[in-house]
Design an enzyme around this catalytic site. Structure first.
Site, mmCIF file in Angstrom:
data_model
loop_
_atom_site.group_PDB
_atom_site.id
_atom_site.type_symbol
_atom_site.label_atom_id
_atom_site.label_comp_id
_atom_site.label_asym_id
_atom_site.label_seq_id
_atom_site.Cartn_x
_atom_site.Cartn_y
_atom_site.Cartn_z
ATOM 1 N N ARG A 118 0.980 -1.237 -0.061
ATOM 2 C CA ARG A 118 -0.155 0.028 0.018
ATOM 3 C C ARG A 118 0.809 1.292 -0.087
ATOM 4 O O ARG A 118 0.386 2.433 0.337
ATOM 5 C CB ARG A 118 -1.057 -0.172 1.171
ATOM 6 C CG ARG A 118 -2.061 -1.001 1.112
ATOM 7 C CD ARG A 118 -3.306 -0.937 2.003
ATOM 8 N NE ARG A 118 -4.077 -1.927 1.765
ATOM 9 C CZ ARG A 118 -3.911 -2.973 2.548
ATOM 10 N NH1 ARG A 118 -2.774 -3.064 3.260
ATOM 11 N NH2 ARG A 118 -4.554 -4.090 2.447
ATOM 12 N N LYS A 140 2.252 12.098 -10.672
ATOM 13 C CA LYS A 140 1.289 10.862 -11.623
ATOM 14 C C LYS A 140 2.389 9.834 -11.898
ATOM 15 O O LYS A 140 3.478 10.253 -12.507
ATOM 16 C CB LYS A 140 0.931 11.586 -12.999
ATOM 17 C CG LYS A 140 -0.132 12.551 -12.909
ATOM 18 C CD LYS A 140 -1.155 12.808 -13.881
ATOM 19 C CE LYS A 140 -0.620 13.153 -15.079
ATOM 20 N NZ LYS A 140 -1.581 13.332 -16.364
ATOM 21 N N GLU A 182 9.482 19.751 -24.349
ATOM 22 C CA GLU A 182 8.547 20.042 -23.216
ATOM 23 C C GLU A 182 9.039 21.392 -22.456
ATOM 24 O O GLU A 182 8.236 22.065 -21.746
ATOM 25 C CB GLU A 182 8.672 18.798 -22.286
ATOM 26 C CG GLU A 182 8.291 17.518 -22.686
ATOM 27 C CD GLU A 182 6.708 17.165 -23.097
ATOM 28 O OE1 GLU A 182 5.654 18.403 -22.850
ATOM 29 O OE2 GLU A 182 6.183 16.281 -23.652
ATOM 30 N N LYS A 214 6.401 23.784 -13.855
ATOM 31 C CA LYS A 214 5.510 22.508 -13.637
ATOM 32 C C LYS A 214 5.201 22.322 -12.149
ATOM 33 O O LYS A 214 3.862 22.081 -11.766
ATOM 34 C CB LYS A 214 6.316 21.184 -14.005
ATOM 35 C CG LYS A 214 5.610 19.846 -13.801
ATOM 36 C CD LYS A 214 4.989 19.028 -14.808
ATOM 37 C CE LYS A 214 4.216 17.820 -14.351
ATOM 38 N NZ LYS A 214 4.306 16.669 -15.208
ATOM 39 N N GLU A 224 -5.457 17.023 -11.117
ATOM 40 C CA GLU A 224 -5.731 17.167 -12.538
ATOM 41 C C GLU A 224 -7.277 17.609 -12.845
ATOM 42 O O GLU A 224 -8.014 16.860 -13.568
ATOM 43 C CB GLU A 224 -5.248 16.313 -13.403
ATOM 44 C CG GLU A 224 -4.986 16.336 -14.990
ATOM 45 C CD GLU A 224 -4.346 15.372 -15.655
ATOM 46 O OE1 GLU A 224 -3.928 14.379 -14.954
ATOM 47 O OE2 GLU A 224 -4.233 15.528 -16.908
ATOM 48 N N ARG A 228 -4.270 22.213 -14.793
ATOM 49 C CA ARG A 228 -3.464 21.325 -15.069
ATOM 50 C C ARG A 228 -3.567 20.806 -16.568
ATOM 51 O O ARG A 228 -2.453 20.626 -17.383
ATOM 52 C CB ARG A 228 -3.148 19.866 -14.385
ATOM 53 C CG ARG A 228 -2.012 19.129 -14.450
ATOM 54 C CD ARG A 228 -1.648 18.201 -13.037
ATOM 55 N NE ARG A 228 -0.942 17.277 -13.068
ATOM 56 C CZ ARG A 228 -0.397 16.733 -12.304
ATOM 57 N NH1 ARG A 228 -0.906 16.794 -10.872
ATOM 58 N NH2 ARG A 228 0.474 15.625 -12.326
ATOM 59 N N ASN A 232 -1.564 20.245 -21.467
ATOM 60 C CA ASN A 232 -1.474 19.732 -22.601
ATOM 61 C C ASN A 232 -1.538 20.547 -23.903
ATOM 62 O O ASN A 232 -1.809 20.300 -24.919
ATOM 63 C CB ASN A 232 -2.982 18.953 -22.460
ATOM 64 C CG ASN A 232 -2.976 17.561 -21.894
ATOM 65 O OD1 ASN A 232 -2.024 17.106 -22.043
ATOM 66 N ND2 ASN A 232 -4.067 17.525 -21.256
HETATM 67 N N1 LIG Z 1 4.267 10.783 -15.075
HETATM 68 C C1 LIG Z 1 4.082 11.947 -15.932
HETATM 69 O O1 LIG Z 1 3.439 13.059 -15.153
HETATM 70 C C2 LIG Z 1 4.734 11.987 -17.201
HETATM 71 C C3 LIG Z 1 4.971 12.989 -18.025
HETATM 72 C C4 LIG Z 1 5.448 12.993 -19.261
HETATM 73 C C5 LIG Z 1 5.763 11.817 -19.525
HETATM 74 N N2 LIG Z 1 5.529 10.658 -19.111
HETATM 75 C C6 LIG Z 1 6.007 9.227 -19.343
HETATM 76 O O2 LIG Z 1 7.337 9.587 -19.542
HETATM 77 C C7 LIG Z 1 7.901 8.378 -20.617
HETATM 78 C C8 LIG Z 1 8.840 9.035 -21.225
HETATM 79 O O3 LIG Z 1 9.927 9.304 -20.638
HETATM 80 P P1 LIG Z 1 11.520 9.675 -21.250
HETATM 81 O O4 LIG Z 1 11.321 10.509 -22.413
HETATM 82 O O5 LIG Z 1 12.393 10.164 -20.298
HETATM 83 O O6 LIG Z 1 11.794 8.327 -21.968
HETATM 84 P P2 LIG Z 1 12.533 6.851 -21.457
HETATM 85 O O7 LIG Z 1 12.523 6.793 -20.268
HETATM 86 O O8 LIG Z 1 12.289 5.814 -22.404
HETATM 87 O O9 LIG Z 1 14.161 7.343 -21.741
HETATM 88 C C9 LIG Z 1 14.652 7.454 -23.064
HETATM 89 C C10 LIG Z 1 15.839 6.735 -23.403
HETATM 90 O O10 LIG Z 1 16.926 7.272 -22.894
HETATM 91 C C11 LIG Z 1 17.682 6.672 -21.887
HETATM 92 N N3 LIG Z 1 18.380 7.335 -20.910
HETATM 93 C C12 LIG Z 1 17.746 8.055 -19.974
HETATM 94 N N4 LIG Z 1 18.643 8.708 -19.141
HETATM 95 C C13 LIG Z 1 19.708 8.621 -19.585
HETATM 96 C C14 LIG Z 1 21.073 9.044 -19.586
HETATM 97 N N5 LIG Z 1 21.390 9.893 -18.403
HETATM 98 N N6 LIG Z 1 22.165 8.516 -20.202
HETATM 99 C C15 LIG Z 1 21.743 7.397 -21.356
HETATM 100 N N7 LIG Z 1 20.552 6.990 -21.550
HETATM 101 C C16 LIG Z 1 19.626 7.620 -20.975
HETATM 102 C C17 LIG Z 1 16.888 5.427 -21.462
HETATM 103 O O11 LIG Z 1 17.323 4.124 -21.018
HETATM 104 C C18 LIG Z 1 15.867 5.346 -22.914
HETATM 105 O O12 LIG Z 1 16.359 4.330 -23.577
HETATM 106 C C19 LIG Z 1 6.622 7.922 -21.232
HETATM 107 O O13 LIG Z 1 6.318 6.643 -20.918
HETATM 108 C C20 LIG Z 1 5.630 9.025 -20.649
HETATM 109 O O14 LIG Z 1 4.146 8.687 -20.698
HETATM 110 C C21 LIG Z 1 5.223 10.852 -17.735
HETATM 111 ZN ZN LIG Z 2 4.369 15.533 -23.233
#
Ligand SMILES: NC(=O)c1ccc[n+]([C@@H]2O[C@H](COP(=O)([O-])OP(=O)(O)OC[C@H]3O[C@@H](n4cnc5c(N)ncnc54)[C@H](O)[C@@H]3O)[C@@H](O)[C@H]2O)c1
Ligand SMILES: [Zn+2]
Length: 347
Positions: A118, A140, A182, A214, A224, A228, A232
């Site tokens: 939990r 989130k 972003e 943010k 949200e 928030r 988008n």
């Molecule tokens: N929770 C939220 O509010 C929220 C907001 C925006 C996006 N997201 C989610 O985030 C995800 C996308 O995140 P992302 O863009 O970080 O993608 P990701 O986590 O897939 O990372 C991108 C790539 O970069 C690599 N990587 C990350 N840091 C690195 C570093 N320092 N050195 C070398 N390689 C590195 C990772 O291993 C991966 O291959 C999606 O699933 C999306 O839905 C969530």
């Molecule tokens: Zn986005």
């Protein structure tokens, strides 16, 4: 220099520490972040050899847990594997889970931490630019289902977010640009300075400002329910473009195209002047982001937008911009204006 920002949530407050070299020094400061007790450092197979192994061995009472790399592993199967690893590592309700990685690790591991027993303590150490300025802040967490992205999740506030810009040294350039999209969105929503700083090498200051934007939005609307939605901006278009491309367009690039579309629609509806739209497009191009999509069927893009959860009862809904710092939610935009906008941005 270290910067500390504080996020106030309905469940209390937590710090976001932004500090170069923090990751390498964390072993010496474990107690300051509550990381001297039992904890699991969870990362992926790419980041384990870069940062994970060293961090886990620098902490006095940590185990390293590794998940596969990639959005296709942001699933309940991965969460189930994490639960099993947490049990065998002896994690109990007083333990801490550290999510070390990009948004995929943060969302998946955060969801596991929100639900294991939990809920256990969670420390986010975002390593991608996108995770630093976006996914690690706001609480989130969640995973994808075969039926769609982010369909299962929770609100789970971390106990701390630790940002070390040094980690960006190993981030592939294309991933870096996903985060810039972003960041530019955050600048458009609330901080014009970001838009000039993003062209410079002042990345630490850009991160701090983008995180602050943010924080302000999620503090004003933690669950949200209203503003928030401003986050988008560009995303109604972006999600549709990602979907129609079969997820061939990475999210940040789709956001860049979506920002161009949102600005063009704002001009078309006489909300903002074309100078702002042109300025945003040239900024996106200057940092290496696309403002035009690959060839695709505009009708399919419109149809994909119409399935948006927020388009209740067929009423369209866009986040548009009057000027920098003045987002506005516009409903029932004429289909013809949207289609003309799509025709402008589809390559
Ligand atoms: N929770 C939220 O509010 C929220 C907001 C925006 C996006 N997201 C989610 O985030 C995800 C996308 O995140 P992302 O863009 O970080 O993608 P990701 O986590 O897939 O990372 C991108 C790539 O970069 C690599 N990587 C990350 N840091 C690195 C570093 N320092 N050195 C070398 N390689 C590195 C990772 O291993 C991966 O291959 C999606 O699933 C999306 O839905 C969530
Ligand atoms: Zn986005």
């Amino acid at each position: 220099v270290a910067e500390q920002l504080i996020v106030r949530t309905p469940d209390g407050e937590y710090p976001i520490q932004i500090e170069r070299g923090l990751l390498a020094r964390l072993g010496d400061h474990a107690a300051a972040w509550g990381l001297d007790r039992r904890c699991a450092v969870v990362t992926n197979t790419t980041l384990a050899p870069l940062y994970g192994e060293r961090l886990a061995s620098a902490l006095p009472n940590a185990v390293l847990v590794t998940i596969p790399d990639g959005e296709q592993h942001k699933t309940l199967d991965t969460v189930a594997m994490l639960y099993a690893d947490f049990v065998s590592a002896g994690l109990d309700r007083s333990s801490t889970v550290i999510a070390l990685g990009g948004g995929v690790v943060g969302d998946t591991v955060g969801f596991a931490a929100a639900t294991y027993m939990r809920g256990v303590r969670l420390v986010q150490i975002p390593t991608s630019l996108l995770a630093m300025v976006d996914s690690s802040v706001g609480g989130k967490v969640g995973v994808d289902l075969p039926q769609g992205k982010n369909l299962v999740g929770a609100f789970k506030q971390p106990d701390a977010v630790l940002i070390d810009p040094d980690a960006l040294a190993t981030l592939p350039p294309r991933e870096y640009r996903q985060g810039l999209a972003e960041i530019i969105k955050h600048g458009l929503l609330a901080d014009e300075m970001i838009l000039s700083l993003v062209r410079t090498s002042a990345i630490d200051e850009v991160i701090r400002r983008a995180v602050q934007v943010k924080i302000e939005v999620v503090q004003a609307d933690p669950f949200e329910q209203n503003i928030r939605a401003h986050l988008n901006l560009g995303h109604t278009f972006a999600h549709a473009l990602e979907q129609v491309s079969g997820y061939g367009i990475p999210h940040g690039e789709a956001v860049a195209m979506g920002l161009a579309a949102a600005l063009r629609l704002s001009v078309r509806l006489r909300l903002c002047d074309s100078a702002l739209m042109e300025g945003v497009e040239s900024l996106l191009r200057d940092v290496g982001l696309p403002t035009r999509t690959p060839p695709m069927d505009a009708e399919l893009v419109y149809a994909a937008m119409a399935t948006d959860k927020k388009w209740r009862g067929g009423h369209s809904r866009f986040i548009l911009l009057r000027q920098v710092g003045q987002p506005v939610i516009v409903e029932d935009v004429p289909v013809s204006d949207v289609m003309t906008t799509l025709a402008e941005v589809i390559g």
